[in-house]
Design a protein around this motif. Structure first.
Motif, PDB file in Angstrom:
ATOM      1  N   SER A 238      -8.718   5.579  11.905  1.00 10.41           N
ATOM      2  CA  SER A 238      -9.007   5.841  10.487  1.00 10.41           C
ATOM      3  C   SER A 238      -8.800   7.304  10.133  1.00 10.41           C
ATOM      4  O   SER A 238      -8.611   7.645   8.961  1.00 10.41           O
ATOM      5  CB  SER A 238     -10.446   5.446  10.185  1.00 10.41           C
ATOM      6  N   LYS A 239      -8.840   8.154  11.139  1.00  4.93           N
ATOM      7  CA  LYS A 239      -8.684   9.604  10.919  1.00  4.93           C
ATOM      8  C   LYS A 239      -8.090  10.221  12.172  1.00  4.93           C
ATOM      9  O   LYS A 239      -8.358   9.759  13.281  1.00  4.93           O
ATOM     10  CB  LYS A 239     -10.060  10.229  10.631  1.00  4.93           C
ATOM     11  N   VAL A 268     -10.716  -1.708   6.423  1.00  5.71           N
ATOM     12  CA  VAL A 268     -11.280  -0.445   6.915  1.00  5.71           C
ATOM     13  C   VAL A 268     -10.359   0.728   6.575  1.00  5.71           C
ATOM     14  O   VAL A 268     -10.815   1.788   6.135  1.00  5.71           O
ATOM     15  CB  VAL A 268     -11.531  -0.519   8.437  1.00  5.71           C
ATOM     16  N   LEU A 269      -9.076   0.528   6.705  1.00  2.80           N
ATOM     17  CA  LEU A 269      -8.130   1.603   6.362  1.00  2.80           C
ATOM     18  C   LEU A 269      -8.111   1.860   4.855  1.00  2.80           C
ATOM     19  O   LEU A 269      -7.929   2.998   4.410  1.00  2.80           O
ATOM     20  CB  LEU A 269      -6.725   1.262   6.865  1.00  2.80           C
ATOM     21  N   ALA A 272     -10.741   4.307   4.062  1.00  2.00           N
ATOM     22  CA  ALA A 272     -10.693   5.607   4.746  1.00  2.00           C
ATOM     23  C   ALA A 272     -10.536   6.704   3.702  1.00  2.00           C
ATOM     24  O   ALA A 272      -9.618   6.667   2.884  1.00  2.00           O
ATOM     25  CB  ALA A 272      -9.530   5.635   5.734  1.00  2.00           C
ATOM     26  N   PRO A 278     -15.353   4.293   7.407  1.00  2.00           N
ATOM     27  CA  PRO A 278     -14.946   3.833   6.073  1.00  2.00           C
ATOM     28  C   PRO A 278     -16.091   4.111   5.082  1.00  2.00           C
ATOM     29  O   PRO A 278     -17.261   4.086   5.458  1.00  2.00           O
ATOM     30  CB  PRO A 278     -14.709   2.341   6.268  1.00  2.00           C
TER      31      PRO A 278
END
Length: 297
Positions: A238-239, A268-269, A272, A278
């Motif tokens: 996600s990061k 979830v993305l 982000a 999230p």
DNA sequence: GCGACAG
DNA sequence: ATCTTGTCGC
């Protein structure tokens, strides 16, 4: 936010064997395919959302999965913290609605309940589930989707906390964990770029939802002779940092109920926002923390 | 007996 | 999860 299956309540007074058989029943009731009741694309794409917000034809809107009231889907983030005395859990829920390129907080609730049992890997919902359900009862909103801190299908009996609560509410739900409980990544999960994902497949530690009944052979449900391990979730980056020195570990995302593994990762993305967690879960975590401080002081 | 595991 | 200061690297 009504509890559709009170019979599946995570009763902490059950024996360990009873807890595990309840989880097997929950896994049989769980749906690990997309049945969201709305189009998950509305969560990530502001353009798709703008189009859906002003449907030219009401029937078309209904077909596309729009809510009947014409608003965008409500997504709840759920997270727990513990009071200083270690005897009580606090569950916090933050409900978000996509608004423009960001999200609007629609509601925040929390509840405090006594802790009945210690943390046991695989039985988390029996420790924290009571607090979550108490918080859910405080909600006036009716979320279309829940994101939980912890696993869903990535679980020994495919019934992690996200699955347990999701099935009880019969609401779409997703598990977002920071560590892998079980299962195997099909590839290395190191050095992934933001937005990338790696499937997590079941292994011998994961019981199949089918023959969960009485298998004393030790292969626990899957055919060891013909391993056809299903994808039970994804490692989701996600990061990530640019430089090679510092790195972020991926999240472990899995279906709770009425969501496929791929869609769970997509969602979830879509949430982000420059942080590892999230937005729904991140805000619930922050709210749980300061609500806990106030309770302690 | 060792392994071995969310929060 | 929680108890905890500074500290290294974005």
């Amino acid at each position: 936010m009504s509890i559709r299956r009170p019979d599946l309540a995570p009763d902490p007074s059950l024996s360990r064997a009873e807890m595990e058989s309840l989880q097997r029943e929950i896994a049989r009731s769980a749906v690990f395919t997309d049945d969201l009741g709305f189009d998950p694309a509305l969560l990530g794409d502001p353009i798709a959302r703008a189009t859906a917000d002003a449907p030219s034809d009401p029937d078309e809107a209904a077909d596309s999965g729009d809510r009947t009231d014409g608003t965008t889907p409500l997504v709840a983030g759920v997270d727990q913290s513990f009071l200083l005395d270690q005897d009580r859990a606090l569950s916090a829920i933050v409900v978000l609605r996509p608004a423009g390129s960001e999200w609007e907080v629609v509601e925040r609730v929390h509840a405090v309940t006594p802790l009945e049992i210690p943390y046991i890997p695989g039985l988390l919902s029996f420790r924290e589930g009571g607090a979550i359900l108490a918080a859910v009862e405080e909600l006036s909103a009716d979320p279309d989707l829940y994101l939980f801190d912890g696993s869903g299908r990535i679980h020994f009996r495919q019934a992690g906390i996200a699955t347990h609560i999701g099935v009880m509410l019969d609401a779409p739900s997703i598990g977002v964990a920071k560590n892998l409980l079980c299962g195997d990544p099909v590839d290395s999960t190191e050095g992934l770029a933001a937005g990338e994902r790696v499937p997590i497949e079941a292994n011998a530690d994961v019981e199949g939802p089918d023959d969960i009944a009485g298998d004393e052979t030790g292969c626990e449900g899957h055919d060891a002779a013909d391993p056809d391990w299903p994808t039970i979730g994804y490692a989701v980056q996600s990061k990530q940092y640019d430089s090679p020195n510092r790195h972020v570990n991926p999240l472990l995302v899995s279906p709770g109920h009425r969501v496929s593994a791929a869609t769970a990762a997509d969602v979830v993305l879509a949430f982000a926002a420059g942080y590892k967690l999230p937005e729904p879960t991140r805000l619930a975590d922050a709210y749980a923390n300061d609500a806990t401080k106030k309770h302690d002081s």
